[in-house]
Write a protein that holds these residues in place. Structure first.
Motif, mmCIF file in Angstrom:
data_model
loop_
_atom_site.group_PDB
_atom_site.id
_atom_site.type_symbol
_atom_site.label_atom_id
_atom_site.label_comp_id
_atom_site.label_asym_id
_atom_site.label_seq_id
_atom_site.Cartn_x
_atom_site.Cartn_y
_atom_site.Cartn_z
ATOM 1 N N THR A 31 0.980 -5.292 -3.116
ATOM 2 C CA THR A 31 1.161 -7.018 -2.922
ATOM 3 C C THR A 31 0.798 -7.498 -4.178
ATOM 4 O O THR A 31 -0.256 -7.272 -4.824
ATOM 5 N N ALA A 67 4.752 -15.494 -6.112
ATOM 6 C CA ALA A 67 4.402 -13.910 -5.482
ATOM 7 C C ALA A 67 4.805 -13.871 -4.182
ATOM 8 O O ALA A 67 5.217 -12.766 -3.668
ATOM 9 N N ALA A 68 4.947 -15.000 -3.341
ATOM 10 C CA ALA A 68 5.284 -14.671 -1.972
ATOM 11 C C ALA A 68 6.724 -14.401 -1.837
ATOM 12 O O ALA A 68 7.158 -13.417 -0.960
ATOM 13 N N HIS A 70 -0.206 -10.782 -5.991
ATOM 14 C CA HIS A 70 -0.974 -12.259 -5.775
ATOM 15 C C HIS A 70 -0.770 -13.286 -6.818
ATOM 16 O O HIS A 70 -0.251 -12.950 -8.019
ATOM 17 N N ALA A 71 -0.941 -14.428 -6.539
ATOM 18 C CA ALA A 71 -0.984 -15.405 -7.624
ATOM 19 C C ALA A 71 -2.148 -14.960 -8.632
ATOM 20 O O ALA A 71 -2.956 -14.493 -8.307
ATOM 21 N N PHE A 72 -1.782 -15.394 -9.946
ATOM 22 C CA PHE A 72 -2.682 -14.913 -11.044
ATOM 23 C C PHE A 72 -2.600 -16.063 -11.841
ATOM 24 O O PHE A 72 -1.575 -16.866 -12.197
ATOM 25 N N ALA A 125 2.978 -18.098 -10.036
ATOM 26 C CA ALA A 125 2.622 -19.285 -9.093
ATOM 27 C C ALA A 125 2.467 -18.590 -7.694
ATOM 28 O O ALA A 125 3.282 -17.600 -7.393
ATOM 29 N N PRO A 126 1.610 -19.125 -6.690
ATOM 30 C CA PRO A 126 1.552 -18.352 -5.560
ATOM 31 C C PRO A 126 3.064 -18.367 -4.695
ATOM 32 O O PRO A 126 3.248 -17.491 -3.985
ATOM 33 N N GLU A 127 3.749 -19.347 -4.829
ATOM 34 C CA GLU A 127 5.167 -19.246 -4.107
ATOM 35 C C GLU A 127 5.875 -18.237 -4.607
ATOM 36 O O GLU A 127 6.727 -17.774 -4.082
ATOM 37 N N ASN A 152 7.104 -10.409 -3.001
ATOM 38 C CA ASN A 152 6.694 -9.874 -1.799
ATOM 39 C C ASN A 152 7.757 -9.768 -0.619
ATOM 40 O O ASN A 152 7.859 -8.575 -0.010
ATOM 41 N N ALA A 212 -1.168 -8.191 -11.562
ATOM 42 C CA ALA A 212 -1.273 -9.155 -10.304
ATOM 43 C C ALA A 212 -1.334 -8.464 -9.136
ATOM 44 O O ALA A 212 -1.660 -9.188 -8.057
ATOM 45 N N THR A 241 0.255 -16.364 -15.851
ATOM 46 C CA THR A 241 0.182 -17.170 -14.587
ATOM 47 C C THR A 241 1.278 -16.898 -13.777
ATOM 48 O O THR A 241 2.359 -16.605 -14.109
#
Length: 342
Positions: free
Chosen positions: A269, A236-237, A271-273, A232-234, A240, A263, A230
């Motif tokens: 890019t 990944a952000a 991404h969250a995974f 986390a979205p933050e 990037n 991911a 996994t």
């Protein structure tokens, strides 16, 4: 590609049976895409990176996943590979010819498991009996799952409970350590921070499939075992954003690299995974998410040596390993590290 292209001869005395102490005194071979190799130590890492670069660590925690038991008069050894649900695990079994679906295996401490079914890949599904959480059962009956090239030379002992765990270990589920991160210490992390080098964590629960040999003659015929991870979205952000600012994302360990690449989309890019990955990286692969890799030295003809060959070039990697062997570097899980910067 032919698997034998990734072979090399490693003298047995190069296999490390204990880690360096302190951890960050391990040697570090810096392998740029071209030019001379550099023989350093892990403590020199801050000087090899640039302010703004981001190291990505795997925060999985190794569980006591090696269990010895009996089915009647037969000795049965099991290594957990991948969790299926709260009570069931996919496992690899030694002496599997003595096991049948429906058999009960008796482990230490009164722990029992039901052998439910054998998979096409030779693994088994075990269901742990009783009502206690499986985590408690493993603490009672299991041992740290040292790699076979260490376990075959010495028994697991109390030191391994700490030695085979990284400082980032936070999420139970791995049956093998993300060994590149074993070199890191609080002092080293402070030095990296002072140099402006950031870090992030993701989770990939490393499975026992990482130790399985490649038995085919062509890489196209090899099937990877899936592992759960996994991002986390933050996280990944932030990764990037770092790359958009011209900074590098450096994976610490092949586990981190494989999850980041799983991911990422075709334009790079991340991404969250959350899910399984069975990514198999060989030469010719186009890397999308990472700009470098810190990793240990891997087995001949292994999927991980194929991965590093994909990143830096097969002939270049063979030359780096020949240099490491000639110069006395220590190999495998408890061994020294390399920094690959294509």
């Amino acid at each position: 590609m032919r698997v034998d292209l990734f072979d090399f001869i490693l003298p047995p005395e190069r296999i490390a049976l204990r880690p360096a102490r302190p951890r960050d005194t391990a040697r570090l071979l810096v392998v740029p895409g071209e030019g001379a190799f550099a023989d350093l130590t892990v403590r020199d890492l801050p000087g090899q990176l640039r302010a703004g670069d981001v190291l990505v660590f795997n925060d999985t925690r190794v569980i006591p996943a090696q269990l010895e038991g009996r089915r009647g008069d037969a000795r049965i050894g099991t290594t957990l590979h991948k969790r299926i649900d709260l009570r069931r695990w996919q496992v690899f079994v030694r002496n599997a010819k003595r096991l049948r679906p429906g058999d009960t295996i008796d482990f230490a401490g009164g722990v029992q498991a039901l052998a439910e079914a054998r998979g096409d890949d030779g693994s088994w599904t075990l269901a742990f009996l009783g009502e206690e959480p499986v985590e408690l059962l493993l603490e009672r009956a299991g041992q740290m799952p040292l790699p076979p090239y260490i376990a075959g030379k010495r028994p697991t002992d109390a030191d391994d409970k700490a030695d085979y765990q990284t400082m980032f270990a936070a999420r139970d589920g791995a049956v093998a350590a993300p060994t590149a991160a074993l070199h890191f210490t609080p002092d080293l992390m402070a030095a990296l921070a002072a140099a402006g080098i950031g870090h992030e964590t993701l989770t990939l629960h490393v499975g026992a499939g990482t130790f399985l040999p490649v038995k085919v003659e062509d890489t196209a015929d090899h099937a990877m075992h899936a592992e759960w991870g996994t991002i986390a979205p933050e996280v990944a952000a932030r990764l990037n954003a770092a790359r958009a600012a011209g900074c590098r994302v450096i994976a610490v360990g092949t586990t981190s690299l494989r999850l980041l690449e799983s991911a990422a989309d075709d334009v790079g890019t991340i991404h969250a995974f959350a899910g399984d990955t069975a990514i198999f990286i060989t030469p010719g692969y186009r890397f999308k998410a990472v700009d470098g890799l810190m990793t240990n030295f891997h087995l001949p003809k292994s999927t991980l040596f194929m991965l590093v060959s994909a990143l830096i070039g097969r002939e270049r990697m063979q030359a780096a390993y020949a240099h490491a062997i000639a110069d006395g570097y220590r190999f495998y899980s408890y061994g020294d590290g390399s920094l690959l910067l294509p």
